[in-house]
Write a protein that holds these residues in place. Structure first.
Motif, mmCIF file in Angstrom:
data_model
loop_
_atom_site.group_PDB
_atom_site.id
_atom_site.type_symbol
_atom_site.label_atom_id
_atom_site.label_comp_id
_atom_site.label_asym_id
_atom_site.label_seq_id
_atom_site.Cartn_x
_atom_site.Cartn_y
_atom_site.Cartn_z
ATOM 1 N N ALA A 1 13.227 8.301 10.192
ATOM 2 C CA ALA A 1 12.418 8.399 8.793
ATOM 3 C C ALA A 1 12.622 7.029 7.934
ATOM 4 O O ALA A 1 11.723 7.039 6.948
ATOM 5 N N LYS A 2 12.973 6.149 8.647
ATOM 6 C CA LYS A 2 12.991 4.677 7.943
ATOM 7 C C LYS A 2 12.099 4.093 7.991
ATOM 8 O O LYS A 2 11.221 3.347 7.165
ATOM 9 N N ARG A 3 11.587 4.194 9.456
ATOM 10 C CA ARG A 3 10.517 3.315 9.928
ATOM 11 C C ARG A 3 9.384 4.213 9.148
ATOM 12 O O ARG A 3 7.837 3.534 8.598
ATOM 13 N N ILE A 4 9.060 5.800 8.804
ATOM 14 C CA ILE A 4 7.765 6.567 8.467
ATOM 15 C C ILE A 4 8.275 6.093 6.365
ATOM 16 O O ILE A 4 6.959 5.340 6.031
ATOM 17 N N ALA A 5 9.391 5.561 6.029
ATOM 18 C CA ALA A 5 9.770 5.246 4.254
ATOM 19 C C ALA A 5 8.988 3.821 4.275
ATOM 20 O O ALA A 5 8.102 3.317 3.250
ATOM 21 N N LEU A 6 9.474 3.064 5.301
ATOM 22 C CA LEU A 6 8.602 1.551 5.369
ATOM 23 C C LEU A 6 7.373 1.828 5.481
ATOM 24 O O LEU A 6 5.536 1.063 4.743
ATOM 25 N N LYS A 7 6.376 2.572 5.948
ATOM 26 C CA LYS A 7 5.194 3.084 5.900
ATOM 27 C C LYS A 7 4.513 3.247 4.643
ATOM 28 O O LYS A 7 3.335 2.789 5.002
ATOM 29 N N ASN A 8 5.241 4.080 4.267
ATOM 30 C CA ASN A 8 5.065 4.399 3.209
ATOM 31 C C ASN A 8 4.415 3.583 1.822
ATOM 32 O O ASN A 8 3.814 3.172 1.572
ATOM 33 N N ALA A 9 5.570 2.640 1.706
ATOM 34 C CA ALA A 9 5.640 1.308 0.938
ATOM 35 C C ALA A 9 5.139 0.547 1.015
ATOM 36 O O ALA A 9 4.148 0.121 0.229
ATOM 37 N N GLY B 1 1.905 1.305 2.587
ATOM 38 C CA GLY B 1 0.775 1.971 2.158
ATOM 39 C C GLY B 1 0.180 1.899 0.994
ATOM 40 O O GLY B 1 -0.903 1.378 -0.043
ATOM 41 N N PHE B 2 1.620 2.628 0.098
ATOM 42 C CA PHE B 2 1.452 2.360 -1.750
ATOM 43 C C PHE B 2 1.089 0.972 -1.967
ATOM 44 O O PHE B 2 0.120 0.868 -2.895
ATOM 45 N N ALA B 3 1.902 0.235 -1.162
ATOM 46 C CA ALA B 3 1.241 -1.210 -2.145
ATOM 47 C C ALA B 3 0.092 -2.022 -1.986
ATOM 48 O O ALA B 3 0.182 -2.294 -2.452
ATOM 49 N N ARG B 4 -0.432 -1.616 -0.380
ATOM 50 C CA ARG B 4 -2.063 -1.669 -0.089
ATOM 51 C C ARG B 4 -2.756 -0.834 -1.359
ATOM 52 O O ARG B 4 -3.491 -1.651 -1.949
ATOM 53 N N ARG B 5 -2.453 0.115 -1.681
ATOM 54 C CA ARG B 5 -2.845 0.891 -2.761
ATOM 55 C C ARG B 5 -3.086 0.321 -4.089
ATOM 56 O O ARG B 5 -4.217 0.751 -4.427
ATOM 57 N N PHE B 6 -1.979 0.471 -4.257
ATOM 58 C CA PHE B 6 -2.462 -0.549 -5.365
ATOM 59 C C PHE B 6 -2.641 -1.773 -5.908
ATOM 60 O O PHE B 6 -3.309 -1.671 -6.562
ATOM 61 N N ALA B 7 -2.132 -2.429 -4.386
ATOM 62 C CA ALA B 7 -3.441 -3.640 -4.985
ATOM 63 C C ALA B 7 -4.747 -3.523 -5.028
ATOM 64 O O ALA B 7 -5.925 -4.028 -5.632
ATOM 65 N N GLY B 8 -5.671 -2.682 -4.304
ATOM 66 C CA GLY B 8 -7.037 -1.935 -4.528
ATOM 67 C C GLY B 8 -6.861 -1.415 -5.249
ATOM 68 O O GLY B 8 -8.069 -1.753 -5.906
ATOM 69 N N LEU B 9 -6.368 -0.867 -6.257
ATOM 70 C CA LEU B 9 -6.373 -0.578 -7.185
ATOM 71 C C LEU B 9 -6.978 -1.639 -8.454
ATOM 72 O O LEU B 9 -7.101 -1.645 -9.487
#
Length: 379
Positions: free
Chosen positions: A2-10, A12-20
């Motif tokens: 669960a921690k690995r998934i949460a870290l991966k999601n975080a 991913g969110f940071a990468r999408r925000f940087a692209g935005l």
């Protein structure tokens, strides 16, 4: 897992925000933007110096009061006035620079989304595309404002707290001295015990705050979606007002608006319940963080090992260290609001990126062209 998934999601969110929104910091005006960011960082450092100076000032004040040294009070009062004037100058300059960065970032991102929306027929094709991208006008007008303003506010407050932590952790470590603990006939020396106590207190408070605040994150995201649905419904009524009037559809539209506002009410009540729990925890935590350092340091003052000024300085250093470590607790609701708006803007951007441009419409050439009253036949 669960921690690995949460870290991966975080990530991913940071990468999408940087692209935005990251292009603003590397675009045409990047040097102006970076210079303003550097000025903001320098002013944040100056802001942190104010509580450090006040910490040293309080030691001298309470030592003078304890010793009844009235001759020191004019100098101490003058020093307080100097700190106050410095704080006013830094606060005003910081506000001006921060707001300029915020609006510049908002203007850049607004132009980018407007260009994507109002080009190649995307404004027409977007309505028929499935997905989470409703109410594009609200996302561009309101959510972009929240995304850019809160990103700067959160970044500044996090930087401020990190600098505050470094500054007062060193002060607290120095003032703590070494505590000798007797364990089974052995003497164990514990250096910096007050800093360790502050870290433990903050860690327990942060863990409890996350447990209490998770429902607030979900409630904030849900409420923003319901508010957007209500705004979109009102905009639809405004755009279709002539049709509604011709068909006598006011009653049906009032019922539909009532249903949408009922969703807003439910979202509001759910967020209120979550806020009550968070505020109750925050109120108790703030009182504990004020009382605990005094109770921890008071025995050393009673024993005569420290002066009154050192006791107050130590208590203030403990409070400032705990305050710096409490950034997640203090900003949980703000982060939830910011993240929900980022997701809404990302939803619109990604939906627009997935729409193929409409083919250009060729104008039909008429059989005859009029040129200033003379008719020219097409050959």
């Amino acid at each position: 897992m669960a921690k690995r998934i949460a870290l991966k999601n975080a990530f991913g969110f940071a990468r999408r925000f940087a692209g935005l929104a990251g292009g603003h910091w590397s675009g045409r005006d990047r040097w102006t933007v970076r210079l303003l960011a550097a000025a903001l960082l320098a002013l944040t450092v100056a802001q942190v110096s104010v509580p450090v100076m006040m910490n040293l000032w309080s030691q001298r004040l309470f030592d003078a009061l304890e010793q009844r040294a009235m001759d020191r009070l004019p100098v101490i009062a003058a020093a307080a006035c100097g700190i106050m004037l410095f704080n006013i100058a830094v606060t005003v300059a910081h506000l001006w620079v921060k707001r300029r960065i915020q609006f510049g970032w908002r203007a850049w991102l607004t132009r980018r989304l407007l260009d994507d929306w109002l080009s190649d027929g995307r404004e027409q094709a977007l309505a028929a595309r499935p997905g989470n991208h409703d109410n594009p006008d609200g996302r561009i007008a309101e959510d972009i404002r929240i995304v850019t303003e809160l990103a700067i506010d959160l970044g500044h407050s996090l930087t401020y707290c990190l600098l505050l932590l470094v500054s007062f952790a060193s002060i607290l470590w120095r003032l703590s001295g070494t505590l000798v603990v007797e364990l089974g006939g052995f003497a164990l020396a514990v250096p910096g015990h007050l800093l360790l106590a502050a870290l433990a207190f903050s860690a327990a408070g942060t863990a409890a705050a996350f447990a209490v605040g998770q429902p607030l994150v979900r409630a904030a995201e849900r409420r923003q979606g319901l508010e957007a649905d209500f705004r979109f419904g009102l905009a639809r009524v405004r755009e279709n007002a002539p049709t509604i009037a011709r068909q006598n559809g006011e009653t049906a539209e009032r019922g539909r608006m009532a249903l949408l506002f009922g969703g807003v009410r439910r979202g509001w009540e759910r967020q209120t319940g979550a806020l009550v729990r968070v505020m109750a925890f925050g109120a108790s935590y703030s009182v504990l963080s004020t009382v605990l350092p005094i109770l921890v340091v008071a025995p050393r003052y009673v024993a005569g090992t420290i002066t009154l000024g050192m006791m107050m300085q130590t208590a203030q250093a403990f409070q400032q260290t705990v305050a710096a470590l409490s950034w997640p607790i203090d900003n949980l609701a703000t982060v939830a609001q910011w993240k929900a708006s980022v997701e809404r803007v990302l939803g619109l951007k990604e939906a627009l990126a997935g729409i193929a441009p409409l083919p250009p419409v060729k104008a039909r050439i008429p059989e005859s062209l009029s040129d200033g009253g003379n008719t020219v036949r097409k050959r």
